[in-house]
Structure formats: structure tokens, C-alpha cells
Design an enzyme around this catalytic site. Structure first.
Site, PDB file in Angstrom:
ATOM      1  N   VAL A   1      54.724  37.391  41.849  1.00 46.20           N
ATOM      2  CA  VAL A   1      53.977  37.159  40.608  1.00 46.20           C
ATOM      3  C   VAL A   1      52.709  37.999  40.645  1.00 46.20           C
ATOM      4  CG1 VAL A   1      54.842  34.829  40.200  1.00 46.20           C
ATOM      5  CG2 VAL A   1      52.807  35.144  41.613  1.00 46.20           C
ATOM      6  N   CYS A   2      52.048  38.079  39.511  1.00 45.35           N
ATOM      7  CA  CYS A   2      50.795  38.802  39.390  1.00 45.35           C
ATOM      8  C   CYS A   2      49.778  38.219  40.368  1.00 45.35           C
ATOM      9  CB  CYS A   2      50.289  38.689  37.958  1.00 45.35           C
ATOM     10  SG  CYS A   2      48.663  39.347  37.683  1.00 45.35           S
ATOM     11  N   PRO A   3      49.007  38.983  41.120  1.00 47.75           N
ATOM     12  CA  PRO A   3      48.918  40.449  41.035  1.00 47.75           C
ATOM     13  C   PRO A   3      49.804  41.169  42.055  1.00 47.75           C
ATOM     14  CG  PRO A   3      47.131  39.662  42.390  1.00 47.75           C
ATOM     15  CD  PRO A   3      47.953  38.452  42.028  1.00 47.75           C
TER      16      PRO A   3
END
Lengths: 351, 86
Positions: free
Chosen positions: B19-21
Site C-alpha cells: 500500500v501507499c507509500p
């Protein structure tokens, strides 16, 4: 301390809701640090507010003016020193992005203001007037940002901050449809938006735009991969333009989506969209026009928020007419609904 | 849908579980290890992950050469290092 005898103790009630005319006459003698004689605090300097009475006797929260929540390092340093000298052991970030120095004795107003003035750090407002505009990071560095919200927050502060209105008047700037700054809850909110246009010859049918679009506004043609655009679903986020590798999607119309009549508080209102894709200059014209319309429509109504007035019979039409005179009809939304109530409290059953 | 199906793939990266980042950082790191003109193939989830990668790669100056749907929830994208305008 040794000068205590010289200081005439005057009991004053500082009500930041008092009209300027009244407030202007109020001065008190006070012991001002660093001066051998007693000084005077001219409460006229406080007329735009920003000094908020605390529970504690003689103590006020000093709210600093931080348009868009931005503060230069030199100002931040002096604010920290001022808080250390005149406040308590902490500062507080207000809900609307202002740095606040709590627990300042009113006798130190002069001292703290002089200190803050060395870096031209102003005091914010409170009470029935235009507050310091809030803003997200905007297009300067935020990847989603479409409009330059920081510049607009600064400019709108310079032009409109402190103007007297019936009640508080909050302006907010969001750079994109995420609306992090919650323009839908502002008296007057501006949110960046882009209406995309598609240039077929440049399109290779890669389908990236259909994947990038989170609103179901773009579907890839099953054979060619080229986009099928459903404008009704588009919320003007610019994702397709930014994702497109071949510049086939481009920015058509770009500007601020204008929301009006929102508020938080005990009885929140959801703002309504009145205009779309207005330019920076048109945005300022809209602020100017709206403040004047509000001042006029609010005559005799006391502390009433803009959204509440807009909900009155015929007021939305009156406002739209005034807006049309100011920026022309092209960018206006036709027959926008009035700001809607958001119910957050228990609903009482009728007896 | 793309005519670039025969691109020579230099590296492959699976960011489906990221997932981000981290999805961005891992992709960037992998691209950093390549030369301009080489191609990285990334397998990612549909939705936010694909949206972010396609926008970020453009911002970083790379070019997405092709996007292929792997299955209902996954996409295979081919990124040409340094091939963008950024």
C-alpha cells in the site's frame, strides 16, 4: 512587581463581540513589562478580534493569523519565543489552521504584540467578521492539487480579512475534489477542478485513463481500448489528464468550483454549488460580491450565518441575480438548491 | 490493446500486497536500478494502486507503454524508464 502600586487596577470586561464603536473607547491602565511607567492598552487594536477570553481570570488565547495554515520559519520561531515568554507550556493549532498561544494575561497584550510585530506576524480574527481563509497545500506541491490554494488564501486574506459581517464568515480553498479543507462546510468555499477533453488522434487506447478514473466516468472501449466518457459521473479531479501517457486527455475548463452557505456548529449546513470553473480573479470578485450581498441581506437580522439567510424564501434567487451581475451567467449553476441541513443531534420526539 | 506487447522486460515487480507509500517507493527503487530505455513490468491491484502508479510514473518522467488486465483485480503495467516528458 515593584511597580504594582503605580498600576491602577481597572476591572474591564473584554467582549470581542462588542461593536467596534464601543470597543474603541476602552483603554485600561496596565503594568507593561520592560517599562518603568504604567502603560495603556488600547483595545481598539483588538477590534478585529483574535484575543479570545479563557475560563481563567485575565487570561486570553492569542490567535495568530496564518492564512492557509502556512507560517514562515522566522515567524514560527518568534511565535515560539512569545509563547514561552507570555503563554503556558504549549501552543494549540486551531481547527482552522491558526497557531494559538493560550493563557496570555491581558496585561501582556502589548508585549506579545510588539514581539510578534518584529516578524510582521499578525493576529487573527474572531467574532462577526471575515476570518482568516484556510487552504490545503494546493498545486504548488500536492500531487492532487489543481489550483494554487496557498496563493489564493494569502490574496483573499490581504483583500477581505476582518471585514464586518453579521456573523462569522469563513472562506476556504481546496485544491481538488478530495476537498480536504471541507469547502462544503464553509460560508464560501472554492475547490479546484478540471473538466477534461479528449484528443482522439493522440490516444493509443492504452486504457490507463479508464483505470485511473475512480468515478466510473471513463470506460475503455472493449475493442479499441479508447475511452468512453460519461460526463455526468465526472467530478473534475484531473486524474485522467495526469495519468494519460500520450497527452490525449487534456485540461479543458480549469478553475474553482464555488460552494456557498455551508457551516459547522450546532446546526451544520451543507454548502451548495453556485458556480463552476471560475478564474482566480472571478473568485475574488465572488468573495467581494458575496460579502456585500450578505451585509445587505443580513440587515436587522443580527448574528445570522450566510447559509441560514440563503434558506429564507427568495434569498437564493436574490443572491444568484447579484452573482450574475458580478461575473455574468456563463459559469453559474442554474437554480442551485439552498444549503441543506445536516442533522447531528438527537431528534426530539414530539410530546 | 497495446501494440507494444513485445517489449523486452528488464525487471519485474509485484506490488499487489503493498500500500501507499511502499508501492511507490518499491517501484521507484526498482526503476532507479535500471538504465533509461529499459522496461519495468509491475503487477498491481486495480483501483487506487493502479491509479497512483500511473500518475506518479508520469510525474517522475517515465512512460507507461502498456497496461494489461491480468484478471478481475490485477493489472500488469510496463514502464519505460525515462520515456516520459517529466
Amino acid at each position: 512587581m515593584s511597580k504594582a502600586k503605580d498600576v491602577k487596577k481597572v476591572k474591564v470586561t473584554v467582549d470581542h463581540h462588542l461593536e467596534e464603536g464601543v470597543l474603541r473607547k476602552v483603554t485600561v491602565d496596565a503594568d507593561i513589562e520592560g517599562k518603568n511607567e504604567k502603560g495603556k492598552i488600547d483595545f481598539a487594536a483588538l477590534r478585529s478580534g483574535g484575543f479570545i477570553k479563557q475560563r481563567q481570570k485575565d487570561k486570553f488565547t492569542v490567535r495568530l493569523k496564518c492564512p492557509g495554515g502556512r507560517m514562515s520559519i522566522d515567524k514560527l520561531k518568534v511565535a515560539a519565543q512569545a509563547a514561552e515568554k507570555y503563554g503556558d507550556k504549549f501552543v494549540h493549532f486551531s481547527v482552522r489552521q491558526s497557531l494559538e498561544i493560550p493563557t496570555v494575561d491581558y496585561r501582556n497584550f502589548d508585549g506579545i504584540m510588539q514581539m510578534l510585530e518584529t516578524v510582521e506576524q499578525g493576529i487573527a480574527s474572531c467574532g462577526p467578521r471575515v476570518r482568516v481563509p484556510t487552504a490545503c497545500g494546493g498545486c504548488e506541491y500536492n500531487p492532487n492539487g489543481i489550483t494554487d490554494t496557498q496563493r489564493m488564501a494569502q490574496e483573499s486574506t490581504d483583500r477581505f480579512f476582518g471585514a464586518r459581517t453579521n456573523h462569522k464568515f469563513k472562506i476556504s480553498w481546496s485544491g481538488c475534489p478530495h476537498d480536504c479543507i471541507k469547502t462544503a462546510g464553509a460560508d464560501l468555499g472554492f475547490q479546484g477542478g478540471v473538466y477534461p477533453v479528449w484528443d482522439e488522434p493522440k490516444c493509443t487506447g492504452c486504457t490507463i485513463c479508464a483505470s485511473a478514473c475512480q468515478e466510473d466516468a471513463i470506460h475503455a472501449h472493449p475493442e479499441t481500448g479508447k475511452p468512453i466518457f460519461d460526463a455526468e459521473q465526472c467530478i473534475y479531479c484531473d486524474d485522467c489528464v495526469r495519468a494519460c501517457p500520450t497527452l490525449a486527455w487534456q485540461e479543458g475548463k480549469k478553475g474553482h468550483i464555488v460552494r456557498i452557505g455551508g457551516k459547522a456548529g450546532r446546526h451544520p449546513l451543507l454548502a451548495t454549488i453556485v458556480a463552476q470553473f471560475v478564474s482566480d480573479e472571478e473568485a475574488h470578485t465572488i468573495i467581494d460580491t458575496t460579502i456585500k450581498w450578505y451585509q445587505n441581506a443580513g440587515k436587522g437580522k443580527g448574528r445570522t450565518r450566510l447559509g441560514v439567510i440563503l434558506r429564507e424564501e427568495g434569498m437564493m434567487d436574490s443572491y444568484m441575480k447579484t452573482l450574475e451581475e458580478a461575473i455574468g451567467p456563463e459559469k453559474l449553476v442554474s437554480n442551485p438548491p439552498v444549503p441543506q441541513k445536516i442533522v447531528i443531534h438527537p431528534q426530539r420526539n414530539p410530546l | 490493446m497495446s501494440q507494444e506487447a513485445d517489449l523486452k522486460i528488464s525487471e519485474f515487480l509485484d506490488i499487489c500486497e503493498e500500500v501507499c507509500p511502499m508501492s511507490f517507493i518499491l517501484t521507484k527503487k526498482k526503476l532507479d536500478s535500471l538504465e533509461d530505455g529499459q522496461v519495468l513490468e509491475v503487477l498491481c491491484q486495480a483501483g487506487e494502486s493502479l491509479r497512483s502508479i500511473s500518475i506518479q510514473m508520469k510525474d517522475e518522467g517515465h512512460l507507461i507503454k502498456s497496461v494489461k488486465r491480468e484478471d478481475e483485480n490485477h493489472f500488469r503495467i510496463q514502464i519505460l524508464k525515462g520515456g516520459g516528458e517529466g
